[in-house]
Design an enzyme around this catalytic site. Structure first.
Site, mmCIF file in Angstrom:
data_model
loop_
_atom_site.group_PDB
_atom_site.id
_atom_site.type_symbol
_atom_site.label_atom_id
_atom_site.label_comp_id
_atom_site.label_asym_id
_atom_site.label_seq_id
_atom_site.Cartn_x
_atom_site.Cartn_y
_atom_site.Cartn_z
ATOM 1 N N HIS A 194 -10.193 1.612 1.308
ATOM 2 C CA HIS A 194 -9.656 2.826 1.919
ATOM 3 C C HIS A 194 -10.771 3.820 2.250
ATOM 4 C CE1 HIS A 194 -5.353 2.292 1.995
ATOM 5 N NE2 HIS A 194 -5.262 2.058 0.694
ATOM 6 N N CYS A 229 0.829 -1.193 0.000
ATOM 7 C CA CYS A 229 0.000 0.000 0.000
ATOM 8 C C CYS A 229 0.867 1.248 0.000
ATOM 9 C CB CYS A 229 -0.928 0.005 1.213
ATOM 10 S SG CYS A 229 -2.036 1.437 1.281
ATOM 11 N N HIS A 278 -9.302 -2.782 -3.296
ATOM 12 C CA HIS A 278 -8.296 -2.228 -2.363
ATOM 13 C C HIS A 278 -8.587 -0.748 -2.107
ATOM 14 C CE1 HIS A 278 -3.999 -1.796 -0.835
ATOM 15 N NE2 HIS A 278 -4.332 -0.545 -1.083
ATOM 16 N N GLU A 279 -8.943 -0.012 -3.207
ATOM 17 C CA GLU A 279 -9.200 1.425 -3.054
ATOM 18 C C GLU A 279 -10.518 1.710 -2.333
ATOM 19 O OE1 GLU A 279 -5.620 1.504 -4.783
ATOM 20 O OE2 GLU A 279 -6.617 2.929 -3.462
HETATM 21 C C1 UDB Z 1 1.706 -0.247 -3.046
HETATM 22 C C2 UDB Z 1 2.255 -0.298 -4.454
HETATM 23 C C3 UDB Z 1 3.356 -1.336 -4.525
HETATM 24 C C4 UDB Z 1 2.803 1.066 -4.839
HETATM 25 C C5 UDB Z 1 1.147 -0.728 -5.419
HETATM 26 N N1 UDB Z 1 1.711 -0.671 -6.742
HETATM 27 C C6 UDB Z 1 1.543 -1.586 -7.679
HETATM 28 O O1 UDB Z 1 0.871 -2.586 -7.523
HETATM 29 N N2 UDB Z 1 2.202 -1.226 -8.829
HETATM 30 C C7 UDB Z 1 2.102 -1.752 -10.079
HETATM 31 C C8 UDB Z 1 1.628 -3.040 -10.300
HETATM 32 C C9 UDB Z 1 1.553 -3.475 -11.612
HETATM 33 F F1 UDB Z 1 1.088 -4.684 -11.849
HETATM 34 C C10 UDB Z 1 1.921 -2.654 -12.663
HETATM 35 C C11 UDB Z 1 2.396 -1.375 -12.394
HETATM 36 F F2 UDB Z 1 2.738 -0.579 -13.381
HETATM 37 C C12 UDB Z 1 2.487 -0.916 -11.122
HETATM 38 C C13 UDB Z 1 -0.065 0.203 -5.408
HETATM 39 O O2 UDB Z 1 -0.021 1.207 -6.093
HETATM 40 N N3 UDB Z 1 -1.149 -0.116 -4.642
HETATM 41 C C14 UDB Z 1 -2.217 0.863 -4.611
HETATM 42 C C15 UDB Z 1 -2.451 1.442 -3.224
HETATM 43 O O3 UDB Z 1 -1.644 1.347 -2.333
HETATM 44 N N4 UDB Z 1 -3.613 2.038 -3.111
HETATM 45 O O4 UDB Z 1 -4.024 2.531 -1.939
HETATM 46 C C16 UDB Z 1 -1.334 -1.355 -3.902
HETATM 47 C C17 UDB Z 1 -1.896 -2.472 -4.812
HETATM 48 C C18 UDB Z 1 -2.070 -3.748 -3.991
HETATM 49 C C19 UDB Z 1 -3.184 -4.496 -4.639
HETATM 50 C C20 UDB Z 1 -3.970 -3.512 -5.435
HETATM 51 C C21 UDB Z 1 -3.272 -2.195 -5.393
HETATM 52 ZN ZN ZN Z 2 -3.588 1.273 -0.358
#
Ligand code: UDB
Ligand code: ZN
Length: 191
Positions: free
Chosen positions: A161, A114, A157-158
């Site tokens: 939040h 996250c 996930h969003e």
């Molecule tokens: C926490 C983090 C590692 C930054 C995660 N990034 C991510 O999954 N990056 C990613 C994956 C890919 F498949 C292709 C690409 F281009 C980039 C993310 O943004 N989140 C969103 C968040 O924290 N929202 O509050 C966490 C993910 C965990 C499962 C869904 C979202």
């Molecule tokens: Zn998150």
């Protein structure tokens, strides 16, 4: 522009609040925040900008993560396979609501992280494999879409939040690596 300094981290009370429903007509401030959130995700997936501004490669972000307790999320999911650079799913969702979902569950084989959590938390995060989501777009138009697999995981996930739920709340504390039966484990999604 939004950067990581705007993202609040676990322990901040806003992450545990129930976010407020957004009223229409849309307050211009809300509209510009929504656009900034989507731009943040696009920037974070650009190697040069991500390096320059030290952004974590984000695929989704919820308004409470930038200390705005309103029911607004942005998602920007690149296509899983390298070849086609077409986007898998990109949207700003106002007052998103999961209308229905599959009985079948799914999870990421590597677990979840996250933007608001600066540590690794091992364990599977079971989520609905398919969802039907109703939401309003920035023009105030009602949208109804069906998602599955990774895009569905991101949206769940969003939306969590918006309800003060962190991904690790969904990990079985007794046995983090226990797999519920007939769950569909998704391989690591290529960055
Ligand atoms: C926490 C983090 C590692 C930054 C995660 N990034 C991510 O999954 N990056 C990613 C994956 C890919 F498949 C292709 C690409 F281009 C980039 C993310 O943004 N989140 C969103 C968040 O924290 N929202 O509050 C966490 C993910 C965990 C499962 C869904 C979202
Ligand atoms: Zn998150």
């Amino acid at each position: 522009m939004l950067t990581m300094k705007d993202v609040i981290r676990e322990g901040h009370p806003t992450l545990r609040q129930i976010a407020e429903t957004i009223e229409f007509p849309l307050d211009p401030e809300v509209k510009s925040l929504a656009e900034d959130m989507l731009q943040f995700l696009k920037n974070s997936q650009d190697p040069d900008l991500a390096e320059k501004y030290e952004l974590r490669p984000g695929v989704g972000i919820a308004a409470p993560q930038v200390d705005v307790s309103k029911r607004l999320i942005a998602v920007h999911v690149p296509s899983a396979d390298e070849e086609d650079s077409t986007l898998e799913f990109s949207a700003v969702m106002i007052n998103p609501k999961i209308i229905s979902h599959s009985v079948q569950q799914t999870c990421l084989s590597d677990g979840e992280g996250c933007l608001s959590v600066d540590r690794e938390v091992p364990g599977y995060v079971p989520r609905h494999k398919r969802i039907k989501v109703d939401y309003f777009d920035l023009d105030g138009k009602k949208q109804s879409i069906r998602l599955r697999d990774f895009p569905a995981i991101v949206v769940q996930h969003e939306i969590d939040h918006l309800n003060g739920i962190m991904f690790y709340d969904r990990i079985d504390p007794e046995n983090p690596l226990a797999l519920p039966d007939d769950i569909d484990v998704l391989g690591t999604v290529e960055e």
